[in-house]
Every structure is written in C-alpha cells, then in structure tokens.
Motif scaffolding. Structure first.
Motif, short mmCIF file in Angstrom:
data_model
loop_
_atom_site.label_atom_id
_atom_site.label_comp_id
_atom_site.label_asym_id
_atom_site.label_seq_id
_atom_site.Cartn_x
_atom_site.Cartn_y
_atom_site.Cartn_z
N VAL A 135 -3.26 -14.94 3.69
CA VAL A 135 -3.64 -15.96 4.61
C VAL A 135 -4.75 -16.88 4.10
N ALA A 136 -5.18 -16.72 3.02
CA ALA A 136 -5.55 -18.39 2.12
C ALA A 136 -4.41 -19.13 2.00
N ARG A 191 -2.99 -9.88 1.13
CA ARG A 191 -3.33 -9.79 1.81
C ARG A 191 -4.31 -10.56 1.77
N ASP A 192 -4.80 -11.26 1.33
CA ASP A 192 -6.07 -12.02 1.13
C ASP A 192 -4.93 -13.00 0.67
N ALA A 193 -4.70 -13.30 -0.59
CA ALA A 193 -3.79 -14.20 -0.68
C ALA A 193 -3.17 -14.78 0.19
N ASP A 221 0.62 -1.44 0.18
CA ASP A 221 -0.12 -0.31 -0.24
C ASP A 221 0.86 1.49 0.30
N GLY A 264 -4.98 -5.34 -1.02
CA GLY A 264 -5.75 -6.46 -0.67
C GLY A 264 -5.58 -7.33 -0.96
N PHE A 265 -5.37 -7.72 -2.77
CA PHE A 265 -4.93 -9.09 -2.56
C PHE A 265 -3.98 -9.36 -2.33
N MET A 285 -8.13 -15.61 -6.73
CA MET A 285 -8.89 -14.20 -6.15
C MET A 285 -9.00 -13.47 -7.42
N ARG A 301 -10.92 -10.08 -8.25
CA ARG A 301 -10.80 -8.69 -8.12
C ARG A 301 -10.92 -7.82 -9.57
N GLU A 343 -6.65 -2.83 -6.13
CA GLU A 343 -6.67 -4.00 -5.34
C GLU A 343 -5.76 -4.60 -4.88
#
Lengths: 468, 468
Positions: free
Chosen positions: B360-361, B356-358, B229, B353-354, B410, B414, B350
């Motif tokens: 975690v997943a 971060r989320d990827a 970010d 966020g991607f 993912m 997005r 995006e």
C-alpha cells in the motif's frame, strides 16, 4: 567485606541489590573449588546489571556472574585473587514473551532451563536443550557455556538454539539484539562470541530462543551392543533410516550400570548386565509409527550383528524410566567419587580406537575403574576415572594429574577436544594454553583486551589473568 | 599498477602468484560497483595466503578476498580509496578429505559450492547448503557471508554447517581449527566470528563441513495459496505433520511468475496464474511415502482453505523442474532490471502485515512493480522493486534511495533485518550504521581494531573505514 574498596562499591550499587554472602554463592557441584565474594548482588533488571557493571569497572572489582551454579569447570567460582562481586541472576527470571506461531521464546537469563522448557511446552512447543541439571541450571549459564546435553545430535548445542541476545558489555553498555529472526547477516556475530565465553566478555541478560514443533511420534529404546564400534554403525544405520529423526543416541558403559546398581539400586535397569548399551530416542512424522520404525531398525541391526539385545519402551512411563536411568549416571558417579573426569570429544571414527587404547594405557598405569558414557552421536564422551573397588579417591591424589594428562594427550593426538561441552572455566585454563591453537589463542586475548580492558569480567576463567 | 608501492609489494610476494588484472576480478553481479586492483594474486596454499597478507601488512595495502564473486552487496569489489590487492582463491580448490562415516568433509575455500555438494554426493552424503549461484560461488565466500539459501529452514545457514575453519588473520598468523568435531567448547567462538565477517577480520582458507545422510524419501510440490498468511499457516501445519522433515518452503509471488513468462518463456510453469504460490520440499524417513505424506498435507490444507490448487511432483525430473523455475526467478529479475532489491527478514507473524502495508505504502508513492519471493520458512523475503511496464530502471534513479529507505524503515519497525542473508558488504554500510545496535556496533569496531589494527582486510566493507 574483604577489602575497603567494597564499602565504596556497595554504596555505589543500585538500591536493594545486595544479598548476604552465603555459602550457596560460593560452591560448585564437584567440590574442587571454594569461591569467595566481597559482595553478592542480585539485580532485578538489565539496567541494574549495567549499573553494577559500571560500578565494578569504576572500582576495578572483578565480576563473577552466577546462574544456577551447575557448571562443572569452576567458571562460577573465583578462589584466588582479590575478592570479586558475585552477580547472581536469581531475580531475572521473567519470561519476556512467547510466540508459538513463530517458534520463538524470549527468556531472562536467570530462568531455569526447566522453566524455559515448561513455558514452551505450555504453548505446544519444545525447547529441545536437555541436561540432567535442567531444574537448576539457568538459561543464561547454558548460553554462556554453550551447553550441550542429550539432544544436541538433532537440535544442536545451546548456540544453535539461540536467535539473539541481550547482554551487558564490560563498559556497562547494553547490546539489544533480541531479534526473533532466523536470518540476520548484519555484521559480526557478537551473539556467538558471547555464547561460550563463560562470562568473560560480558553478561547475557536475556535471550531469544528457538522452539520447535514436538515430533508427533516419539520412540525410545535401550539396546545392548557388542561395543562402541557397533554402536556407531547402529547410529549410521538409524540415521540412514530416519532422515534426521534420531533425537538422542547415548552410550552407556557397563561400569555406569554397576555404579547405578551400587548407589541407586531403586533405579530399574532393563539391561543390567550389558557391557555396552545405547539409549536411542527417535521423533518421527505424523502417520509413522515409532514402534514400527524402531522394530525395523532392530531387526536389521540384529541381522548385522550390531545389537545383541534390546527393549523398546511400550509407554511414555517406560521411556521416562530409561531416561531416568541415563540421567542418574552422573549422580551415581558423584556418590562413588571420581578420581578424574574428562569431557572429551573425538572424530566419530576415532572413538572406538580411543576407548580401546585408553583402556589399555590406563590399566598399565593404574587400577582405576573407567566409566565411559555420553553423547555418542556427537562424538562426546564422559570418560571418567574412579577408584578401584575398596579404595577411595584420596589415595589417587598423586596420580590424578598424570592420568588426566595421559587421557587428554590421547584425545588431542586423535584430533579430539579436551572440553566438548562443559567449557574451560578455571579447571582447564592450562589445557587450553597447552593445546589451543596459538593464533586462535592470540585472537582470543586480543578480543578480551579490546572488550574488557580492565579485566573485570570473570577474571581467571578461560584465559589466565596474567596474560588476559 | 596504480601506485609505486605496488612495485615493491609485487616483488615481496611469493613467486608465481600474480595474475593479470582483468575485468573478471573487478565486477559484481548487479553491476552497481566497479572494483579496482593494484595487483591480483592467486595463492596456491595457505602458506602463500599468509605470505601475501604479511606483505600487504608491511606495505599497508588493503586486501579484497575473492571467491566466486557472486556476492550481491559489493563485498568483493573496492571502488574507492587506494587500490587494493585482490586475493583470488581460484587455485585453492582441493578437497582435503572426506569422512562419510563421520559426516564430515574438509574443503579449501576456493572450491565451488557445487563441487562440495558433488563430493558429498559421491560419498553417499548431502552437503545441504543450496543457492542459485552454487556453480560459481566458492565455499569460502559462502562462509565469509554466512550464505543462506533454500534449505536453511531445515539445515541452517552456512554457519550451522561449518565445524571448523582454517583462516589467515590480519597479522599473517594462521588459525588451524579444522576439527571434525560436533562439540568443542574450548574458548571464544573465533570460527563464528570469521563466518559472516565478509573478509574484514581475516581470510578463511579451508573449512571442515558438516554433511548429512540424505533423507530416503524426498517429495516436492507446488501449491497455490490465498496469500502469505495462509502460506505461513500451511508451513505450521506441515511442520506439525513432518517432525522437522520440511526441507524447503519457498514463497513465489505472481509478479515473479509473470517476469519468468516474459523473460524465460521456455520454463514450464505448473501454476502460471497463481497470485501466491509455495514450493515445498520434504525429506522423510525410510518406509514413509512422501507422496502419501504430501497428499495428507494437501487434503488437510485444502479443507482448511490454506491452498486452492497444487501439483505434487510425480518424478525427480518434475521436481527438478519446479526447482528450475524457483531458481530462475533471480535471472528473470536481472533481465527485467530492478529499481531496488531488498533482502529482508521479519518475525514470521509480521510477514503478512508487512507485505500488505508495504504494498500500500509503495503504491502511494510510486508505480513500481513488486516481486516478493523467498525463503518464507526463515522469514526471509526478497522484496524487489521493478519499473512499471514500459518504463526502465533509469527513470527511477531519483526514487531509488527513498523507496529503499521506506521499505527498510517498515522492516526495522517490525523487528526485522535489512540484510537477512546477503550480508552488509559495501552496499549496506550506511544501513548498519543507522539501524545497528550502538553497543553491538561499538563491540564490532573494537574487535576490528584489535584484530586488524592496520585496517587492511577488505577496507570499507561492513564498517566504514573512517571509524573502522
């Protein structure tokens, strides 16, 4: 209603899309063509565009898509053949979204270029495409014709500023490709195929557009140059100095200034007696004075004999005045009335020779006056012919075709193009058949047949319908 | 010789073009595919390419065109189906011409990207396309795959740097369109259709390429950032300052630095402990110190908390060292051995966020290590998965497909792309069928059928042959 098929067609269209067939849907700026329309439809949505396309396909009725109607090659008017449906994008003007942090804006095709520029501006960004007709020209039309304009030198033509499109294909299917991505290598470049196809392969209904951060320091100058050769050397010098910071580099011929003085005397001319002059705009980084940069350039250019006089704009207002002058050259031309207009491009090193030789050759054949101006940095000249003083264009009716052929032959012989930025439309179909590469033309025809087997998309534009 | 047809085919080829079928013609860098070839032909001229294409069309034999062979998606190797003819461009390496005053160079397709860059450099110009594999990659392959690389942020991908092409179409006809023009709106954009088609619509044999004047002042820095970010905010800040002067903006993840330290310890790391860092290059106008500009940027970025540490290169050698580091991340990855690689792009907003989320997943599903790096300014990340320390890639064979599917899902959710710059090749045909827009895919298939009705051009690449 011009034929009975249209009654059935009208009944099959989405409710409320029909508009009266008024002259405004049938004209083009140069008055060379008069269009016709069985129906005019103004859809409100992409789904309605698709429904209209399906209905026209069923009825075998041609579709002429119309944005702002500012095209200069008759792509928006169909004079011959069975009357088409004119599909006007006037009601699809929504800004679908703007992401300033991504430098992206998504616009519907009927939005004017000015409205797109204003929306970007409101978010602290710049949509760089800039044309004299931007208040009327629709962004969809700018893309369909791959419009160029004054900033292509730095930012490219419309093609380079488009990240993705939504488009209705001739079978009524919708391509959804409004990605906000800089890079996407997933198959054939359908986007660039639709861009520049002038409505003959489908209808662009929306586009994802690339914005830029406006350069912090903008400087503008008008410079008198000894000739086109010196102007090109000046451009090379400027590019060496500015690291890509030259935004526009416009050549203005003395004839254009004279036409302005004659038809629009209220426009202020900083260098009224210049035989050749250049309008340069630079956009430079933070901490770099555009005045200093332009002064440095002028000093060096003066020493090298590349400029003989010049004015650096001392305010935004003065800069706007320079641009006002440049942008009114087409209007002055219209008031004088051209015998023939040529939107040509040449390899940069062929330009000076072409201007010299074409001037000599034309003088040997006719008394026309030449107004040569345009986007020198792109090698793109508007090389337009006008009646001698005291004569009118009608007196040249028997010369027009020969003179244009002569100009275009000289352009093609030097590796140039007979249509740099205006497109082919209906005006230059024969030129494309004459000078287009045969294998490329065959590929174009194969693609047209594959995507539009019924030939309903802007019939007669770009490719002749008989062979299309 | 794999089948008798090839004997007749061999006899019909131009004399002297055949080469022994050696393993070098059948491999690809990641070792996922093993190619096959009935014949290998290395033509010396465009006419010979056309003759080979005609012979293959007559014999209904597929053609796999090969440049440097550096593609990462298997576009250059055909493992399945009847053995093709491999057409190698290794003997078409001529520089056909260079016009520095026009910023144009015309190269044959087999010329390496490095050779093109060197030729431009020798004339005081820059051909900006830059890839880690440029010493081997052929310019024809760069165009066929619309290569991206580290300077696309400023200068665009290969597509944006090509003014015209010469290409042999599937029927053996030759498109001659090597114009040295910036603007040429004369019909459909066949050039951009061939660019990115990965050899499935024809063979690019030469290209007219756009050069630029090298920026007078180049500055390079490596900066530690708190996260993706902050890196994007830093980019926006830099773009606001630099007026288009940011040439490259590369994100480097800490895992990449660790892989470099492990596999290539001789490479100097200026910020060895950074979890996230950025390599920025700026190219600025005459009279503007890149040091001053970068220092100004760093000070402001530091105040805003966008960077936590940083090194500005004090010499060309130090700058080259930073680039050496960046360009060896793929080599370090190869030595570690990836479980799965993803060449993705996302809308800029995006990205954080991607990531971060990827992360975690993936952690919930597997113990893979993520090396995320790439061309952040273009929204283009290489998001590659590696075995946990002490394990090897074979242990992940049963997870690979699921993990890639999860990553790509993912990305697509997005609004991103599953292939930003490497293309589709044979590796991502199923992904294109799954996520490609149906109307766009149908248009691609219609164009493929129209231009290559026999299906001889790189069969099985981009589009599955059964439906192609």
């Amino acid at each position: 209603m011009l034929n009975p098929a249209d009654d059935r067609l009208a009944a099959s269209l989405p409710e409320g899309v029909l508009r009266p067939v008024t002259p405004a849907y049938l004209d083009e700026p140069r008055g060379r063509y008069r269009g016709q329309a069985g129906l005019v439809a103004a859809p409100r949505s992409t789904d309605e565009v698709a429904a209209i396309v399906c209905a026209c396909a069923d009825a075998r009725v041609g579709i002429v898509t119309r944005g702002g109607g500012t095209g200069l090659v008759g792509g928006q008017v169909m004079s011959d053949g069975p009357a088409p449906l004119v599909l006007s994008l006037e009601r699809m003007t929504a800004l679908r979204g703007i992401w300033p942090e991504e430098n992206v804006l998504v616009a519907e095709a009927g939005m004017t270029l000015q409205a797109v520029r204003d929306a970007a501006n409101g978010a602290g960004r710049l949509f760089p495409l800039s044309l004299a007709s931007q208040g009327t020209a629709a962004i969809g039309g700018c893309l369909a014709t791959n419009a160029g304009g004054v900033t292509a030198l730095r930012y490219g033509t419309a093609r380079a500023l488009c990240l993705g499109i939504e488009a209705v294909l001739p079978d009524g299917s919708v391509v959804h490709d409004l990605k906000r991505l800089r890079k996407d290598n997933t198959g054939y470049d359908i986007r660039d195929l639709m861009i520049g196809a002038e409505g003959t392969l489908g209808i662009i209904t929306a586009a994802s557009l690339k914005l830029v951060v406006p350069p912090p320091n903008v400087g503008t100058a008008m410079l008198e140059v000894p000739g086109p050769d010196a102007a090109l050397s000046l451009l090379a010098l400027a590019e060496g100095h500015m690291a890509g910071g030259v935004t526009a580099f416009e050549l203005i011929g003395g004839q254009g200034l004279a036409f302005l003085a004659e038809t629009l005397p209220e426009i202020r001319q900083p260098l009224p007696n210049s035989q050749w002059s250049v309008l340069i705009e630079v956009g430079l980084p933070e901490g770099m004075s555009s005045d200093t940069a332009l002064e440095g350039l002028l000093t060096e250019a003066m020493e090298r004999g590349l400029i003989t006089d010049g004015v650096i704009a001392q305010s935004g207002q003065q800069a706007a005045g320079f641009w006002h002058l440049r942008e009114h050259i087409p209007e002055a031309n219209r008031r004088i009335g051209a015998v023939a207009s040529h939107d040509i491009s040449l390899p940069l090193s062929e330009i000076a020779g072409f201007i010299r030789d074409a001037g000599v050759a034309l003088a040997a054949r006719s008394d026309v006056r030449i107004n040569c101006f345009g986007h020198l940095g792109d090698g793109n000249l508007h090389f337009n012919l006008f009646p001698a003083g005291g004569r009118n264009r009608a007196e040249y009716d028997d010369q027009r075709k020969d003179l244009s052929l002569m100009v275009h032959e000289m352009v093609v012989a030097r590796g140039g193009s007979f249509s740099a930025e205006h497109g082919v439309g209906r005006l230059k179909v024969a030129e494309l058949e004459r000078w287009g590469d045969p294998a490329r033309l065959a590929a174009m025809r194969a693609i047209k047949s594959a995507l539009d087997p019924l030939g309903i998309m802007n019939p007669g534009a770009v490719l002749s319908p008989a062979r299309g």
